[in-house]
Design an enzyme around this catalytic site. Structure first.
Site, PDB file in Angstrom:
ATOM      1  N   LEU A  47       8.150 -63.847   3.859  1.00 43.15           N
ATOM      2  CA  LEU A  47       7.569 -62.846   2.970  1.00 43.15           C
ATOM      3  C   LEU A  47       6.069 -63.054   2.772  1.00 43.15           C
ATOM      4  O   LEU A  47       5.294 -62.095   2.784  1.00 43.15           O
ATOM      5  CB  LEU A  47       8.284 -62.876   1.623  1.00 43.15           C
ATOM      6  CG  LEU A  47       9.666 -62.238   1.580  1.00 43.15           C
ATOM      7  CD1 LEU A  47      10.421 -62.668   0.330  1.00 43.15           C
ATOM      8  CD2 LEU A  47       9.559 -60.723   1.625  1.00 43.15           C
ATOM      9  N   ASP A  66      -0.568 -72.198   2.485  1.00 44.77           N
ATOM     10  CA  ASP A  66       0.761 -72.712   2.807  1.00 44.77           C
ATOM     11  C   ASP A  66       0.667 -74.208   3.017  1.00 44.77           C
ATOM     12  O   ASP A  66      -0.232 -74.684   3.711  1.00 44.77           O
ATOM     13  CB  ASP A  66       1.343 -72.036   4.056  1.00 44.77           C
ATOM     14  CG  ASP A  66       2.851 -72.189   4.141  1.00 44.77           C
ATOM     15  OD1 ASP A  66       3.564 -71.211   3.851  1.00 44.77           O
ATOM     16  OD2 ASP A  66       3.315 -73.303   4.476  1.00 44.77           O
ATOM     17  N   ASP A 106      -1.531 -77.962  -2.315  1.00 44.55           N
ATOM     18  CA  ASP A 106      -0.272 -77.930  -3.057  1.00 44.55           C
ATOM     19  C   ASP A 106      -0.529 -77.222  -4.379  1.00 44.55           C
ATOM     20  O   ASP A 106      -1.141 -77.780  -5.291  1.00 44.55           O
ATOM     21  CB  ASP A 106       0.227 -79.360  -3.300  1.00 44.55           C
ATOM     22  CG  ASP A 106       1.563 -79.413  -4.030  1.00 44.55           C
ATOM     23  OD1 ASP A 106       2.068 -78.348  -4.461  1.00 44.55           O
ATOM     24  OD2 ASP A 106       2.107 -80.527  -4.188  1.00 44.55           O
ATOM     25  N   ASN A 133       3.956 -66.768  -4.214  1.00 47.73           N
ATOM     26  CA  ASN A 133       5.144 -66.593  -3.381  1.00 47.73           C
ATOM     27  C   ASN A 133       5.767 -67.910  -2.920  1.00 47.73           C
ATOM     28  O   ASN A 133       6.906 -67.923  -2.473  1.00 47.73           O
ATOM     29  CB  ASN A 133       4.761 -65.743  -2.158  1.00 47.73           C
ATOM     30  CG  ASN A 133       5.859 -65.651  -1.139  1.00 47.73           C
ATOM     31  OD1 ASN A 133       6.826 -64.930  -1.316  1.00 47.73           O
ATOM     32  ND2 ASN A 133       5.720 -66.390  -0.035  1.00 47.73           N
ATOM     33  N   TYR A 204      17.304 -73.155  -8.781  1.00 45.93           N
ATOM     34  CA  TYR A 204      16.522 -72.000  -8.320  1.00 45.93           C
ATOM     35  C   TYR A 204      16.610 -70.847  -9.319  1.00 45.93           C
ATOM     36  O   TYR A 204      15.598 -70.207  -9.646  1.00 45.93           O
ATOM     37  CB  TYR A 204      17.056 -71.583  -6.956  1.00 45.93           C
ATOM     38  CG  TYR A 204      16.396 -70.388  -6.327  1.00 45.93           C
ATOM     39  CD1 TYR A 204      15.132 -70.479  -5.743  1.00 45.93           C
ATOM     40  CD2 TYR A 204      17.053 -69.163  -6.279  1.00 45.93           C
ATOM     41  CE1 TYR A 204      14.539 -69.380  -5.140  1.00 45.93           C
ATOM     42  CE2 TYR A 204      16.466 -68.061  -5.673  1.00 45.93           C
ATOM     43  CZ  TYR A 204      15.214 -68.172  -5.105  1.00 45.93           C
ATOM     44  OH  TYR A 204      14.629 -67.080  -4.511  1.00 45.93           O
ATOM     45  N   LYS A 208      13.476 -69.228 -11.302  1.00 47.23           N
ATOM     46  CA  LYS A 208      13.115 -67.825 -11.113  1.00 47.23           C
ATOM     47  C   LYS A 208      13.257 -67.026 -12.410  1.00 47.23           C
ATOM     48  O   LYS A 208      12.509 -66.057 -12.630  1.00 47.23           O
ATOM     49  CB  LYS A 208      13.965 -67.213 -10.004  1.00 47.23           C
ATOM     50  CG  LYS A 208      13.586 -67.695  -8.613  1.00 47.23           C
ATOM     51  CD  LYS A 208      12.121 -67.446  -8.293  1.00 47.23           C
ATOM     52  CE  LYS A 208      11.795 -67.638  -6.824  1.00 47.23           C
ATOM     53  NZ  LYS A 208      10.342 -67.469  -6.552  1.00 47.23           N
ATOM     54  N   THR A 238      14.499 -64.186   5.560  1.00 44.94           N
ATOM     55  CA  THR A 238      13.565 -65.305   5.548  1.00 44.94           C
ATOM     56  C   THR A 238      14.316 -66.566   5.955  1.00 44.94           C
ATOM     57  O   THR A 238      15.517 -66.532   6.226  1.00 44.94           O
ATOM     58  CB  THR A 238      12.961 -65.516   4.146  1.00 44.94           C
ATOM     59  OG1 THR A 238      13.985 -66.015   3.263  1.00 44.94           O
ATOM     60  CG2 THR A 238      12.390 -64.208   3.581  1.00 44.94           C
TER      61      THR A 238
END
Length: 336
Positions: A47, A66, A106, A133, A204, A208, A238
């Site tokens: 993504l 990244d 990071d 993201n 997770y 989120k 992904t």
């Protein structure tokens, strides 16, 4: 997007049909991010890569961030800046005639997040949009979930949103105080797991859910500085989904619309990161294929008030009446 979210999201994306063409839709040649400087974290693959490329096509100069880690957040092997995932995406942007800078910081550390913002300012002289993201998975049932796996996932998703927002907003606050009136945008990444829960993804889902709540707070606090903050809950193919749900995530063999392509999510992210979304802030959107939905948050579904303190022994009937008057909750992904 959680693994359990994949099948339902894929079904909805393939079933739903696009609506009528909006009367105020921009012409095909319009570039909604023209002149903007955009930072995208976790932009080396999936993504994030799709978002970075889409912003570049829309006229933005892009900082491609990244860390180059594996799916579980472990080191994926040493790579120089040119050969890193971020470097490869930046090279794609430049090859297409765009401008891009590389960041391998990071973003879940204060120093890394500060350096990320500084990269945009030093390289391009400004910062207009931040897309958070970056993330990874370490799925376990709660009884098997180790403390390290909890900390690692919450750190990258929740701190990895908070710290870049903090440093970007500090810059925009200074700009506002200097009278330069930013038209800044933040786009966060939540998930169906965070909105509804997901079996096997307690860490997770909690992270989120935190991102969704953090989005609402940031929208309320940063608005005075000219910053709009929204979040997307994407469903796409992904590294997090393509192996666990290979059948649902596979591209159609007949050349039909590929509902699970990551590129389907990016137009909404570009819109929310552009000047054109004036007045849209503090909202969470689910997006999959050609389908976009506004996700409604917690709000009272039914009420009762005794006018005084309840006795525990008297609560069974009123609680059951409240539940009967309320819509049933959406099921947790992967339950039942």
């Amino acid at each position: 997007m959680p693994h359990q979210h994949a099948t339902r999201a894929a079904d909805r994306a393939r079933r739903d049909h696009p609506g009528d063409r909006p009367a105020r839709e921009r012409p095909a040649g319009h570039r909604p991010a023209e002149g903007r400087v955009v930072v995208v974290t976790g932009a080396g693959r999936g993504l994030g890569r799709a978002h970075a490329l889409a912003f570049a096509r829309a006229g933005a100069r892009v900082v491609v961030n990244d860390l180059g880690v594996a799916l579980d957040g472990g080191r994926a092997g040493a790579a120089d800046r040119g050969g890193s995932p971020a470097g490869q995406v930046a090279a794609e942007i430049r090859a297409a005639g765009g401008e891009a800078a590389v960041s391998t910081d990071d973003v879940a550390t204060g120093r890394g997040a500060e350096r990320l913002v500084r990269t945009a300012l030093d390289r391009f002289g400004r910062l207009d949009t931040l897309v958070n993201n970056a993330g990874f998975l370490r799925d376990r049932m709660l009884v098997n979930l180790g403390e390290d796996d909890w900390d690692a996932v919450v750190r990258v998703h929740l701190k990895g949103h908070f710290l870049p927002m903090r440093h970007a907003a500090a810059h925009w606050r200074a700009e506002a105080k200097a009278g330069r009136s930013p038209r800044a945008r933040i786009v966060n990444t939540t998930s169906g797991a965070g909105l509804l829960g997901a079996v096997g993804q307690g860490n997770y889902a909690a992270a989120k859910a935190g991102v969704a709540a953090l989005t609402l707070v940031a929208a309320a606090e940063f608005g005075r500085y000219g910053v709009q903050v929204n979040a997307v809950a994407p469903a796409a193919r992904t590294r997090m989904t393509e192996r666990a749900f290979a059948a649902d995530m596979a591209a159609p063999a007949d050349g039909a619309f590929d509902a699970m392509a990551p590129e389907n999510v990016s137009p909404l992210v570009v819109y929310l990161g552009s000047d054109g979304c004036d007045g849209v802030t503090g909202r969470v959107f689910e997006v999959a294929g050609g389908r976009i939905a506004v996700m409604d948050g917690w709000r009272p579904a039914a009420r009762t008030d005794r006018g005084g303190c309840w006795e525990a022994a008297a609560l069974d009937r009123p609680v059951r009446e409240l539940l009967a008057a309320s819509p049933p909750p959406e099921p947790v992904y992967g339950a039942g």
